[in-house]
Design an enzyme around this catalytic site. Structure first.
Site, short mmCIF file in Angstrom:
data_model
loop_
_atom_site.label_atom_id
_atom_site.label_comp_id
_atom_site.label_asym_id
_atom_site.label_seq_id
_atom_site.Cartn_x
_atom_site.Cartn_y
_atom_site.Cartn_z
N TYR A 159 -9.83 -2.05 2.88
CA TYR A 159 -9.27 -1.93 4.23
C TYR A 159 -9.06 -0.48 4.63
O TYR A 159 -8.86 0.38 3.79
CB TYR A 159 -7.89 -2.61 4.29
CG TYR A 159 -7.91 -3.94 5.02
CD1 TYR A 159 -8.02 -4.00 6.40
CD2 TYR A 159 -7.80 -5.14 4.31
CE1 TYR A 159 -8.02 -5.23 7.05
CE2 TYR A 159 -7.80 -6.37 4.97
CZ TYR A 159 -7.91 -6.40 6.33
OH TYR A 159 -7.91 -7.60 6.98
N ASP B 243 0.80 -1.23 0.00
CA ASP B 243 0.00 0.00 0.00
C ASP B 243 0.83 1.28 0.00
O ASP B 243 0.36 2.31 -0.45
CB ASP B 243 -1.00 -0.03 1.15
CG ASP B 243 -2.07 -1.08 0.93
OD1 ASP B 243 -2.96 -0.82 0.10
OD2 ASP B 243 -2.01 -2.16 1.52
N GLY C 68 0.13 8.50 1.48
CA GLY C 68 -0.25 9.91 1.48
C GLY C 68 -1.48 10.10 0.60
O GLY C 68 -2.48 10.69 1.01
N MET D 108 -3.74 8.10 -0.29
CA MET D 108 -4.97 7.41 0.15
C MET D 108 -5.48 7.93 1.48
O MET D 108 -6.40 7.35 2.07
CB MET D 108 -4.70 5.91 0.26
CG MET D 108 -4.41 5.26 -1.08
SD MET D 108 -4.37 3.46 -0.97
CE MET D 108 -2.94 3.21 0.06
#
Lengths: 701, 701
Positions: B411, B327, B334, B336
């Site tokens: 998530y 991720d 940053g 997301m």
């Protein structure tokens, strides 16, 4: 038979059926079968015992509730049997002879039911017993001379912490022994642990005499007491930084979300009974939870308590081999418990319960505010943002905490039994207080068995290993244990089953007998253990409903195989033990831990080693788990002169127990539709406007 | 050159010397060298780059601060060199050709300093890139047909989560790829993860075309989409329990105890800089602490950030082998990040900072309230009761928390960087949001590679492994690493050195090179690692000052040796890596993680494997630690339909760094003299009085 306790602070009149439209007042005076003995019950019980033993003079080593047998209580709870008789249990010592007996009194029939002499055991040291050590030693001429020899003549500045003796081969079980560890104070509130003396004493608790004064000499010389002061109390600390921290206020303007009906605690779907005794301190029984999906109350745990702990010290020089305190079994975490104060130990709206115990003369004794019950915010319970439209839902979790704090001479232990909205139970213990210290000669080095935390002050390496006893009742009384290990798929990389090699799974190993269940944590497989009910399947997962034991803070005891310490604290060798349930089988280092040798097969003092040696089946039956956890502490200078609290914990978490997240009912704290999260760029125009409005014309680039 | 940002929300004018009696206003407009690029700086930088590349059309993959080189910054900080020039760093993609270049712009000289083409790499997928996948796939005739075949004709109800492709051997690095994972919603806020579809797509990000529609058939048949609804949003949940939880209010009537000077944060003796970028999210730099005992400011950490994470899934059936999200490297924590709201994610008095990033066209973009700074009560800091006279002193600890929350499709990860009063730094990550799910045919079983969390919904086993990069500066820039293992004394039981066998110690092993330092946690020895400064000894302990890495939540990656997943996520194989510091060497899975093969020796994409292969000395030099931690997640039904937050953490704690407990200055919350704790029996008389007053005459026993 039961006193009207309605006016006693901290107690609420017990009502059997809380939901009755009109409470049945005829039952209002009945104690819950698991309630502590009341003040009046203690008076009655000690009176009956004294009368029975007359004309012998007795010392009450303990006088506490005799909990009903499990099947008796279960039958009562289910409505199929009458309320069990209230009973008291006492360990008594006959004065002068030091004979020990276990006594059961039936309070309903006002009779002594059993009087069982026990031999080759040394009962718990009460606070009254411990006091003897300091009083007797301070007045002993050899102690006075030992102090004088190093220049200390004012004995009112000499303080003697009484400890269980650990073991000392010079004496057997015919004497109840203590060791005194000696310190100096320069003023009333001076920190004595900065001034440890170089000798220790052995005291006979019953005869009230000093048996030995053991002076350690280094190269034939006495070691000077370190006199430099290291204090932490406000009178010694300046207030330079006093206004640096602004207050954080935690209030509950509408009150708490829990309810106490007698000692039954109801909160957020949970229901449990809070008990307390001189030895285990807090006992949480009959923990159940309302299941919103199945529309029924489901049992989780029959009984939870901390039944033992050991603090073995790692300095091999005598007399330090004697330092390995079993604070539950040797002193009692009930007896050592603090009276708590609002604002000092917990914040928010606190409800306290008192502890009711007994003195050596059999009189009731109350520690006010011994048990703290309160709620705490616990941050995010869940959050999800739909990244497409920015819709956010989140809810906050909270904790229900049932806690007590004990002072074990130098150390403090704060026990927090924590329940959260997702169905998790966690025991967190915070370690704080003072390091046990010893003085050093200039020629000595603290390494490798300790740290010189201040000049000439050696704080020895030690461990804290706790034993949490959980009598599970996972959706019913018959449970089993599966060991869970995270494993790579056995199928080779490139095989049809595992073409890319990414397969992994949770290997479940049934632990079928007590010997098989004697297991330790394995980091390589992130080992955990499921307490399952093999008779109930989760309808979706098609796995037995379970609670998972998560315990990776569980160092094994570091005393060598064959050593007395390891033998006495055999429970500390594994992270988990599982045995079938037996009434009154509670204490894994024995019922009588003081001066125990850890010998197998002791007729009055069996331990977890004996129970596991039976190697009984533990599948689909009523089982009990002993979960060991704790930490190994190599002292740091930062731990001196008072230790910043160090937390350690173990957790039991629902695992395919509920059909869904059990906290979906919790109202979300905010439901927001917010486009900002998604596209930073969406804000550019908005920002331009702001930017230009404010800095009008100053964007000079 | 620097815009006047005084009016931009969330920003405070930076003043270089906070303690100046009269602030030097000429410096008021200077950014801190580690501040994010400002809105105006982004505009300038993108303008310069476009101008330089003209007439080529560019897509800005990123545009962010180029931090000054470490020695440049250090020299500036010490006052021995001028302020480093502000620089920007961009990764640009030339439209159509898909050529990638790394560009450095000097904002002080308004010039492009370097333009470096890079080959055989695939840059991060931005949110804009990810959007393409859903848009393109939803309109693709093969996708429409694949939906129709299982009865779905309303394509507005079909949602496609875009993921990095992981790896797919059908294509190489000449295309930027994504995979689309497909779901159905029955209504706007329906939980799509309850309705996973049985096929996936591969999309070319630059060409904006669907390359493949991979339909999985079971025994030749399509798998039905599970249509049963499983929701968590309030519109789907009744409010039966709405008033069950009373509010817990947390207020700070006198405000917060921290201070922000620009982006420098001061709190309780700490001082640090808070930065943020599109990839790492929060960056904490230049962490120092005032030492009350030595009367000086001491450096702790030069830079702290989460530089990578991987979520490998354990279901070996294609296409699930492609699911192993990085991720940080593939999407950017940053980019997301959520915009946060008071009361929703944190309680108390919150201070927010905005994140300033750039769009694909090089325009500045702001996420408002991206970084949350707040304090929390942290329970007991310390407590000690003098059991003799009941004197109690206790103080409360608190946390300073710098946090952000990201949404990574299904998530959410909440990152909490926590500092406490005892000098401890802890990174806690809470995992919540939605499980990734897949549909099942009636003939299939979720076991052993997943859990059927609801009928026909399979949530696959997975891991979350994070890499925390800590560039330590333990009391100076030259540090070393000692591995600490708790060991029984080697001296045999009964020997002169270890007569009773209780001796144990902490074995310290110097890790001398990067290869030696590639180590994992060992439960058997409670392993930890000390980051020491070998040049500074603690005067009492006579040991080098140190911070200890405490990391026992660190499962190793479970993908098999030789597998692509393990190769790509090689960083996840050890708990700790240590390398000498090099400017701009940050990302252990490579600067370009998308579609990486993890090959050693890649000219533009080196990884931790390459850095460790250099096997450079790491003793008494400027070092960087990569600390891996996380958890292995076997989904439970309780994690569905929204997952109760699961915390995981790692800690760095002062260890003989300070001469004493560094929190002695904290005012005690209460100093009480209380005789209750000591002698329960002292209360008996008091109690008798109460008892008799209330129950007048009712003590009938």
């Amino acid at each position: 038979m039961i006193a009207d306790t309605s006016s006693i602070a901290g107690y609420t009149i017990y009502r059997e059926e809380a939901n009755d439209a009109a409470p049945d007042l005829s039952k209002a005076r009945l104690a819950h079968p698991l309630d502590q003995l009341s003040i009046e019950e203690i008076r009655v019980a000690s009176g009956l015992i004294r009368q029975y033993a007359s004309p012998k003079t007795l010392k009450f080593n303990c006088l506490t509730l005799r909990e009903p047998k499990k099947n008796e209580y279960a039958a009562f709870r289910s409505g199929s049997a009458p309320r069990p008789d209230r009973r008291a249990f006492a360990i008594i010592i006959e004065k002068e002879t030091a004979q020990v007996a276990e006594v059961v009194v039936n309070l309903a029939t006002s009779s002594v039911e059993t009087w069982k002499p026990v031999t080759d055991v040394a009962p718990t040291l009460t606070l009254e017993d411990l006091d003897i050590c300091e009083t007797v030693a301070r007045a002993d001429p050899r102690v006075i001379e030992a102090c004088r020899e190093i220049g200390i003549t004012d004995m009112s500045k000499v303080f003697i912490d009484a400890w269980a003796v650990g073991f000392d081969h010079r004496w057997g079980l015919d004497r109840r022994l203590q060791q005194g560890i000696i310190y100096y104070r320069n003023s009333a509130n001076d920190n004595q642990y900065a001034h440890p003396l170089d000798f220790s004493v052995i005291v006979d608790t019953e005869k009230e005499v000093v048996l030995a004064v053991d002076i350690r000499r280094v190269n034939g010389e006495r070691v000077k007491v370190p006199l430099e002061e290291h204090n932490y109390m406000p009178e010694f600390i300046g207030d330079t930084f006093k206004n640096k921290l602004k207050p954080i206020s935690i209030t509950q303007p509408e009150g708490v979300s829990f309810q106490l009906i007698g000692n039954e605690l109801l909160w957020a779907g949970y229901r449990m009974h809070i008990g307390f005794n001189y030895r285990e301190g807090i006992v949480i029984s009959d923990v159940r939870m309302h299941d919103q999906y199945e529309g029924r109350e489901r049992s989780l745990f029959n009984r939870i308590s901390v039944v033992e702990m050991v603090v073995p010290y790692g300095n091999p020089d005598p007399p330090h081999h004697r330092k390995h305190a079993f604070d539950v079994g040797e002193y009692g975490t009930g007896l050592m418990t603090n009276s708590l104060k609002l604002g000092c130990d917990c914040k928010g709206v606190i409800h306290y319960l008192d502890a009711v115990m007994a003195t050596g003369s059999g009189e009731p004794a109350v520690v006010k505010n011994a048990i703290c019950i309160h709620e705490e915010d616990n941050g995010l319970l869940y959050k999800h943002t739909d990244y497409r439209d920015g819709t956010v839902t989140s809810a906050r979790d909270r904790k229900l905490i049932i806690s007590q704090i004990i002072t074990a001479a130098n150390y403090e232990y704060a026990f927090y039994h924590i329940f959260t909205l997702d169905g998790t139970y966690k025991l967190e213990i915070k370690l704080t207080g003072m390091l046990n210290t010893y003085c050093m000669a200039p020629s000595e080095s603290a390494a490798p068995y300790g740290t010189e935390v201040a000049p000439a002050i050696n704080a020895h390496n030690h461990q804290h290993i706790f034993s949490l006893r959980v009598d599970p009742e996972i959706d019913g009384s018959n449970n089993s244990i599966l060991q869970s290990d995270a494993m790579m798929s056995e199928a080779p990389l490139g095989s049809a089953e595992n073409p890319y090699g990414n397969g992994f799974y949770c290997k479940k190993t049934p632990l079928r007998t007590s010997k098989e269940a004697a297991t330790s944590y394995k980091h390589e497989t992130s080992r955990s253990w499921d307490i399952i009910n093999p008779n109930r399947l989760n309808p979706s997962a098609k796995k037995p409903v379970a609670y998972k034991i998560l315990n990776n803070n569980c160092p094994s005891i570091l005393a060598k195989p064959g050593s007395m310490v390891r033998k006495r604290a055999a429970f500390a060798q594994e992270s988990l033990w599982v045995v079938p349930y037996k009434d009154y089988e509670l204490f894994p280092a024995g019922d009588y831990v003081c001066q125990s040798g850890g010998d197998e097969g002791h007729p009055h003092n069996s331990t977890i080693v004996d129970w596991v040696a039976r190697d009984e089946p533990i599948e689909n039956t009523d089982i009990v788990c002993y979960i060991q956890f704790g930490l190994t502490h190599f002292p740091r200078t930062e731990d001196f002169p008072v230790m910043p609290a160090e937390p350690v914990s173990v957790m039991l978490r629902a695992s395919n127990f509920f059909q869904k997240n059990p906290a979906l009912w919790v109202p979300p704290s905010a439901v927001v539709k917010d486009d900002v999260s998604r596209y930073a760029s969406d804000l550019v125009n908005d920002l331009k406007a702001q930017c230009c409005a404010g800095s009008s014309g100053s964007s000079k680039l």
